[in-house]
Design a protein around this motif. Structure first.
Motif, PDB file in Angstrom:
ATOM      1  N   GLN A   1      37.705  -4.258  51.494  1.00  0.00           N
ATOM      2  CA  GLN A   1      36.851  -3.192  50.990  1.00  0.00           C
ATOM      3  C   GLN A   1      37.609  -1.887  50.813  1.00  0.00           C
ATOM      4  OE1 GLN A   1      33.564  -3.556  50.102  1.00  0.00           O
ATOM      5  NE2 GLN A   1      33.908  -5.737  50.428  1.00  0.00           N
ATOM      6  N   THR A   2      38.627  -1.658  51.620  1.00  0.00           N
ATOM      7  CA  THR A   2      39.359  -0.394  51.550  1.00  0.00           C
ATOM      8  C   THR A   2      40.861  -0.680  51.536  1.00  0.00           C
ATOM      9  OG1 THR A   2      39.659  -0.084  53.936  1.00  0.00           O
ATOM     10  CG2 THR A   2      37.563   0.651  52.975  1.00  0.00           C
ATOM     11  N   ARG A   3      41.644   0.265  51.017  1.00  0.00           N
ATOM     12  CA  ARG A   3      43.094   0.114  51.002  1.00  0.00           C
ATOM     13  C   ARG A   3      43.692   0.381  52.381  1.00  0.00           C
ATOM     14  NH1 ARG A   3      46.052   2.928  46.126  1.00  0.00           N
ATOM     15  NH2 ARG A   3      47.741   1.706  47.043  1.00  0.00           N
ATOM     16  N   GLN A   4      42.928   1.015  53.280  1.00  0.00           N
ATOM     17  CA  GLN A   4      43.448   1.266  54.623  1.00  0.00           C
ATOM     18  C   GLN A   4      43.451  -0.006  55.476  1.00  0.00           C
ATOM     19  OE1 GLN A   4      41.405   3.401  53.046  1.00  0.00           O
ATOM     20  NE2 GLN A   4      42.832   5.107  52.834  1.00  0.00           N
TER      21      GLN A   4
END
Length: 450
Positions: free
Chosen positions: A106-109
């Protein structure tokens, strides 16, 4: 063999899996359709073809202008020393990059980037191309403020500064690190088209640091009652992993601050990470801040919920951390195009979390016949090994595979053998034999044999 005409290879498009494309690839694969993969690839390949033919389109019969006309770099003055305080690759190589897979998370982190295996030589991964796996983003931590605590079943709990750690006797060793989910997208079916995405969650470096056993002995660890350690990272994901004490008493586990002759990169856990040779990457805890000695496994969140193997009967296998013997051909591989009949060097990488690679066999007919490849030295324990084998392509369809064996006698399984034991719905620890189909037109595509 070398009297044969040497064939040309058109590179795979480095970045044809774009943004929302990965999600579509998964959806198409899940539905049993693969047209998207092929159409997306064809569009990107067309661009690559233009570049390749432009580079090779010289009129040799009238004299090659690249020889007859002196270029600027032969006639002029080049750039001065230290024009770049930290050297960079050639501008002609800027397309060789680690690539993310946006559809995975869901996120690049909390995501992954894949190393460009198809563009690398030898066994060492350049630090800037090392694959990434972050659970809550990466940080550039001030080493003067970073501390490592050793506690638990110890007589004298210790806290080390970076300066103190770097004054202790150190070792430097070459090891691979592989995410347990490497090749995980391929469990159910063909999902992604190039070796960067099928196998790119692996890298290999020379790591420098202090053996963890040295620190445990300084703290007076009880190595009879202490059967496990808990390694804890300092980033926001609170990554904690259980490591069996026998891996540490063997001297293999390193508290590392160095990578490929320099300090660790921030994306790789600067200033301190654990190196656990042969074990999946999640146990190589980054931003390492605490080691606790205990008498039982800790069943941390990333051991009880994630990084477990779903078995065919619905149960999960836990603490299966060793990365078993595996290999992959990197050239020819998915996305590449062979432009001519003739001689090719089939090359690839092999590795084992149980020791040294003993042998790699290569097949060009889907596993009916195998030839033993050359292992290029050095061949080191729990390290990538480069293999090569000569081959003359006659222009007919072929299915190219590699099959590795390690020094324990373990042989890399086929997909049929793997699925008979593990089923098709798992994520982690897929070390099945990879197949690349070479078509008559020279296109190489990812396939799985029934």
């Amino acid at each position: 063999m070398h009297n044969q005409m040497t064939g040309r290879v058109r590179k795979a498009p480095e970045n044809f899996v774009q943004g929302d494309g990965v999600a579509k690839v998964f959806a198409e694969a899940k539905a049993g359709r693969r047209s998207f993969i092929r159409s997306a690839f064809a569009a990107a390949a067309a661009g690559a073809a233009t570049t390749a033919f432009a580079q090779n389109g010289q009129n040799v019969g009238e004299g090659d202008p690249n020889i007859l006309e002196l270029p600027a770099h032969t006639k002029g003055l080049g750039q001065p020393v230290a024009a770049e305080g930290y050297g960079k690759p050639s501008k002609y190589e800027v397309n060789v990059q680690r690539r993310p897979s946006p559809g995975l998370t869901q996120t690049r982190q909390a995501s992954v980037s894949f190393a460009p295996l198809q563009s690398l030589f030898g066994i060492v991964t350049p630090s800037g191309l090392h694959f990434e796996r972050h659970h809550q983003g990466w940080w550039d931590i001030d080493p003067s403020k970073h501390r490592l605590m050793v506690n638990g079943l110890v007589k004298n709990p210790k806290v080390f500064t970076m300066d103190e750690l770097m004054r202790l006797p150190s070792v430097s060793r070459f090891h691979f690190i592989e995410c347990g989910a490497n090749t995980g997208m391929e469990w159910g079916n063909v999902a992604v088209p190039t070796v960067q995405y099928t196998h790119g969650m692996i890298s290999c470096s020379e790591f420098t640091g202090v053996p963890l056993i040295t620190l445990l002995e300084m703290a007076g660890a009880d190595l009879k009652k202490g059967k496990f350690i808990l390694a804890e990272g300092a980033d926001g994901s609170s990554m904690t992993r259980t490591i069996p004490i026998e891996l540490i008493t063997s001297g293999e586990v390193i508290v590392a601050y160095g990578q490929n002759g320099e300090m660790l990169r921030p994306e790789q856990g600067y200033p301190l990470r654990l190196v656990v040779p042969g074990v999946q990457g999640v146990s190589w805890v980054k931003y390492l801040r605490r080691i606790e000695v205990g008498d039982a496994p800790y069943a941390a969140k990333d051991e009880a919920v994630h990084y477990i193997d779903l078995m065919p009967d619905g149960q999960h296998r836990q603490y299966s951390s060793i990365q078993e013997c595996k290999s992959v051909v990197t050239t020819p591989s998915g996305g590449q195009m062979l432009l001519d009949k003739g001689f090719y060097n089939i090359t690839g990488l092999a590795w084992s979390g149980c020791g040294k690679v003993k042998r790699v066999d290569v097949s060009v007919d889907g596993g009916r016949n195998w030839r033993t490849a050359r292992l290029e030295g050095p061949v080191m324990s729990k390290c990538l090994t480069r293999f090569n084998i000569d081959w003359v392509w006659d222009g007919k369809p072929a299915i190219i595979q590699s099959r590795a064996m390690d020094e324990t006698g373990y042989v890399q399984p086929t997909y049929q053998q793997m699925r008979a034991v593990r089923g098709t719905r798992s994520i982690y620890h897929n070390n099945s034999i990879q197949s690349w189909a070479l078509r008559e037109d020279g296109e190489v595509v990812n396939v799985q044999l029934a």
